[in-house]
Design a protein around this motif. Structure first.
Motif, PDB file in Angstrom:
ATOM      1  N   ARG A 261      58.883  18.343  22.217  1.00 38.68           N
ATOM      2  CA  ARG A 261      58.865  17.921  20.819  1.00 38.68           C
ATOM      3  C   ARG A 261      59.238  19.101  19.938  1.00 38.68           C
ATOM      4  O   ARG A 261      58.803  20.235  20.174  1.00 38.68           O
ATOM      5  N   SER A 262      60.025  18.838  18.910  1.00 40.24           N
ATOM      6  CA  SER A 262      60.465  19.907  18.014  1.00 40.24           C
ATOM      7  C   SER A 262      59.460  20.134  16.890  1.00 40.24           C
ATOM      8  O   SER A 262      58.678  19.243  16.547  1.00 40.24           O
ATOM      9  N   ALA A 263      59.509  21.320  16.306  1.00 41.14           N
ATOM     10  CA  ALA A 263      58.647  21.634  15.162  1.00 41.14           C
ATOM     11  C   ALA A 263      58.997  20.743  13.980  1.00 41.14           C
ATOM     12  O   ALA A 263      58.120  20.356  13.196  1.00 41.14           O
ATOM     13  N   ASP A 264      60.268  20.393  13.844  1.00 37.28           N
ATOM     14  CA  ASP A 264      60.698  19.522  12.746  1.00 37.28           C
ATOM     15  C   ASP A 264      60.070  18.129  12.887  1.00 37.28           C
ATOM     16  O   ASP A 264      59.661  17.528  11.892  1.00 37.28           O
ATOM     17  N   LEU A 265      60.012  17.627  14.129  1.00 37.57           N
ATOM     18  CA  LEU A 265      59.410  16.314  14.360  1.00 37.57           C
ATOM     19  C   LEU A 265      57.921  16.347  14.037  1.00 37.57           C
ATOM     20  O   LEU A 265      57.390  15.430  13.402  1.00 37.57           O
ATOM     21  N   ASP A 266      57.253  17.408  14.482  1.00 31.08           N
ATOM     22  CA  ASP A 266      55.829  17.555  14.171  1.00 31.08           C
ATOM     23  C   ASP A 266      55.605  17.570  12.667  1.00 31.08           C
ATOM     24  O   ASP A 266      54.708  16.906  12.145  1.00 31.08           O
ATOM     25  N   SER A 267      56.440  18.328  11.971  1.00 27.16           N
ATOM     26  CA  SER A 267      56.313  18.456  10.521  1.00 27.16           C
ATOM     27  C   SER A 267      56.539  17.118   9.825  1.00 27.16           C
ATOM     28  O   SER A 267      55.830  16.769   8.867  1.00 27.16           O
ATOM     29  N   GLU A 268      57.510  16.368  10.320  1.00 27.48           N
ATOM     30  CA  GLU A 268      57.818  15.059   9.737  1.00 27.48           C
ATOM     31  C   GLU A 268      56.615  14.129   9.820  1.00 27.48           C
ATOM     32  O   GLU A 268      56.283  13.425   8.861  1.00 27.48           O
ATOM     33  N   TRP A 269      55.944  14.130  10.985  1.00 26.70           N
ATOM     34  CA  TRP A 269      54.803  13.225  11.165  1.00 26.70           C
ATOM     35  C   TRP A 269      53.547  13.723  10.474  1.00 26.70           C
ATOM     36  O   TRP A 269      52.696  12.925  10.075  1.00 26.70           O
ATOM     37  N   GLU A 270      53.421  15.025  10.322  1.00 26.22           N
ATOM     38  CA  GLU A 270      52.255  15.562   9.609  1.00 26.22           C
ATOM     39  C   GLU A 270      52.240  15.099   8.155  1.00 26.22           C
ATOM     40  O   GLU A 270      51.178  14.946   7.547  1.00 26.22           O
ATOM     41  N   LYS A 271      53.411  14.850   7.595  1.00 29.06           N
ATOM     42  CA  LYS A 271      53.503  14.343   6.220  1.00 29.06           C
ATOM     43  C   LYS A 271      52.987  12.901   6.131  1.00 29.06           C
ATOM     44  O   LYS A 271      52.701  12.414   5.031  1.00 29.06           O
ATOM     45  N   LYS A 272      52.877  12.235   7.277  1.00 28.35           N
ATOM     46  CA  LYS A 272      52.399  10.856   7.318  1.00 28.35           C
ATOM     47  C   LYS A 272      50.945  10.773   7.746  1.00 28.35           C
ATOM     48  O   LYS A 272      50.431   9.686   8.000  1.00 28.35           O
ATOM     49  N   ASP A 273      50.273  11.904   7.826  1.00 22.84           N
ATOM     50  CA  ASP A 273      48.904  11.977   8.346  1.00 22.84           C
ATOM     51  C   ASP A 273      48.027  10.853   7.782  1.00 22.84           C
ATOM     52  O   ASP A 273      47.944  10.674   6.568  1.00 22.84           O
ATOM     53  N   PRO A 274      47.359  10.099   8.651  1.00 21.52           N
ATOM     54  CA  PRO A 274      46.557   8.957   8.187  1.00 21.52           C
ATOM     55  C   PRO A 274      45.384   9.356   7.298  1.00 21.52           C
ATOM     56  O   PRO A 274      45.017   8.611   6.381  1.00 21.52           O
ATOM     57  N   LEU A 275      44.792  10.517   7.545  1.00 22.77           N
ATOM     58  CA  LEU A 275      43.668  10.957   6.718  1.00 22.77           C
ATOM     59  C   LEU A 275      44.128  11.359   5.322  1.00 22.77           C
ATOM     60  O   LEU A 275      43.491  11.017   4.325  1.00 22.77           O
ATOM     61  N   VAL A 276      45.247  12.079   5.257  1.00 19.92           N
ATOM     62  CA  VAL A 276      45.781  12.511   3.964  1.00 19.92           C
ATOM     63  C   VAL A 276      46.159  11.293   3.126  1.00 19.92           C
ATOM     64  O   VAL A 276      45.848  11.202   1.935  1.00 19.92           O
ATOM     65  N   ARG A 277      46.840  10.355   3.753  1.00 22.72           N
ATOM     66  CA  ARG A 277      47.302   9.154   3.059  1.00 22.72           C
ATOM     67  C   ARG A 277      46.138   8.340   2.500  1.00 22.72           C
ATOM     68  O   ARG A 277      46.139   7.951   1.331  1.00 22.72           O
ATOM     69  N   PHE A 278      45.137   8.110   3.324  1.00 23.26           N
ATOM     70  CA  PHE A 278      44.006   7.289   2.898  1.00 23.26           C
ATOM     71  C   PHE A 278      43.138   8.038   1.888  1.00 23.26           C
ATOM     72  O   PHE A 278      42.565   7.441   0.976  1.00 23.26           O
ATOM     73  N   ARG A 279      43.049   9.359   2.059  1.00 28.72           N
ATOM     74  CA  ARG A 279      42.293  10.173   1.103  1.00 28.72           C
ATOM     75  C   ARG A 279      42.899  10.054  -0.302  1.00 28.72           C
ATOM     76  O   ARG A 279      42.179   9.895  -1.301  1.00 28.72           O
TER      77      ARG A 279
END
Length: 347
Positions: A261-279
């Motif tokens: 997995r690439s760092a870019d892919l990790d970064s892309e999904w971290e922006k969708k973090d379920p806790l951040v979104r719901f918070r």
């Protein structure tokens, strides 16, 4: 893809917004925060040698806990090995979850009233088992469902198709969830199937299928609640594909996600973090604060500290335990071995 909250925590689908009270919304957040801390501490305990097998869950909280929140106490959970959080919120004591990780047989013994099977290690096998439980619930006239989980890799197993086909043919009370985190250990999803989605595999079994934003806890909850209502109304099972992402390795047993997995892919999904979104969503409704979150974090740490202490002090397994647990009446060769090990253990 079915979605209710976007990445900024804004409602984009008012029509399907679930009817949850403010207290229920806060409880969902509490469970996700608690489970994220449990994951972090479990990884640390594994590295310390105090836990055994462990499959990280960070990133999949919305998929796991949103679906569980739509269940009732009488519903049966047939989990995969990454789905221990659902068992805990269904009633499995935390210390027993740790015993499961340690390989202790007591970790697989569900307490009275906890309707669940132990986590399945064989990929996809829980789908066949769930179909049987779902049919049993239907035949007994129970207003309950059997829900099971697997990852995207599990959809390439024969048991996945067999379980759904059986449940579809008999109209069993089932919910099948595929947590599509993009990789079957290290194999990308597009390398294991030519299907455009995993949800569409429901068509072959003659059941309903839906693809859901697995980082959106409200969308997962709404889809699962819909599936449960259909099942108990006699409308048959449903397949839910949750589009999610595991931030950590497949398991703590040597997998290195940086190799595939690439760092870019990790970064892309971290922006969708379920806790951040719901918070963000809850803060916009003035239902959540940093103080409340810190209270949950401290409570989780205290609970984990007590549970691992209890698990560490739990009586060790003995060879005679394994022998006696396997058979109601021992065959002659094991009678001899039982006496041999009893003598060794008494010294």
């Amino acid at each position: 893809m079915f979605q209710i909250l976007n990445e900024d925590g804004k409602i984009v689908n008012k029509d399907d917004m679930p009817d949850l009270s403010d207290d229920e919304l806060k409880e969902l957040m509490r469970r996700m925060v608690y489970t994220r801390i449990l994951d972090q501490r479990s990884i640390a305990l594994n590295r310390q040698g105090r836990l055994g097998f462990y499959a990280p869950t960070a990133g999949q909280e919305a998929s796991q806990l949103g679906s569980h929140f739509a269940l009732e106490k009488d519903d049966f959970i047939l989990p995969g090995y990454r789905d221990v959080p659902q068992l805990i919120w269904h009633g499995l004591p935390l210390y027993q979850a740790f015993l499961f990780s340690k390989g202790h047989f007591h970790g697989n013994q569900m307490p009275e009233g906890v309707h669940a099977l132990p986590p399945q290690i064989i990929i996809g096998a829980q789908y066949v088992q769930a179909a049987g439980v779902g049919l049993g619930l239907k035949m007994r006239g129970k207003k309950a469902v059997a829900i099971t989980y697997t990852g995207d890799g599990g959809t390439s197993q024969g048991d996945f198709y067999e379980g759904m086909n059986f449940a579809g043919a008999y109209g069993a009370n089932n919910i099948f969830i595929v947590q599509n985190n993009g990789f079957a250990i290290s194999v990308p999803r597009d390398k294991q199937t030519a299907a455009k989605t995993l949800a569409q595999k429901a068509i072959a079994a003659g059941i309903e299928g839906i693809q859901v934003d697995g980082m959106d806890v409200l969308a997962v909850y709404a889809a699962t609640k819909h599936a449960r209502e259909r099942a108990i109304a006699g409308e048959g099972p449903m397949l839910i594909e949750t589009m999610t992402y595991r931030y950590g390795p497949h398991t703590m047993a040597g997998d290195d996600p940086t190799r595939y997995r690439s760092a870019d892919l990790d970064s892309e999904w971290e922006k969708k973090d379920p806790l951040v979104r719901f918070r963000k969503f809850l803060e916009g409704k003035k239902l959540w604060s940093e103080e409340e979150e810190n209270q949950v974090i401290e409570q989780a740490k205290e609970d984990i500290k007590e549970a691992i202490k209890k698990a560490d002090q739990y009586p060790k397994q003995k060879v005679t335990d394994f022998i006696s647990n396997m058979f109601e009446k021992l065959p002659n060769n094991l009678v001899e071995q039982m006496e041999e090990y009893k003598a060794k253990e008494s010294k």
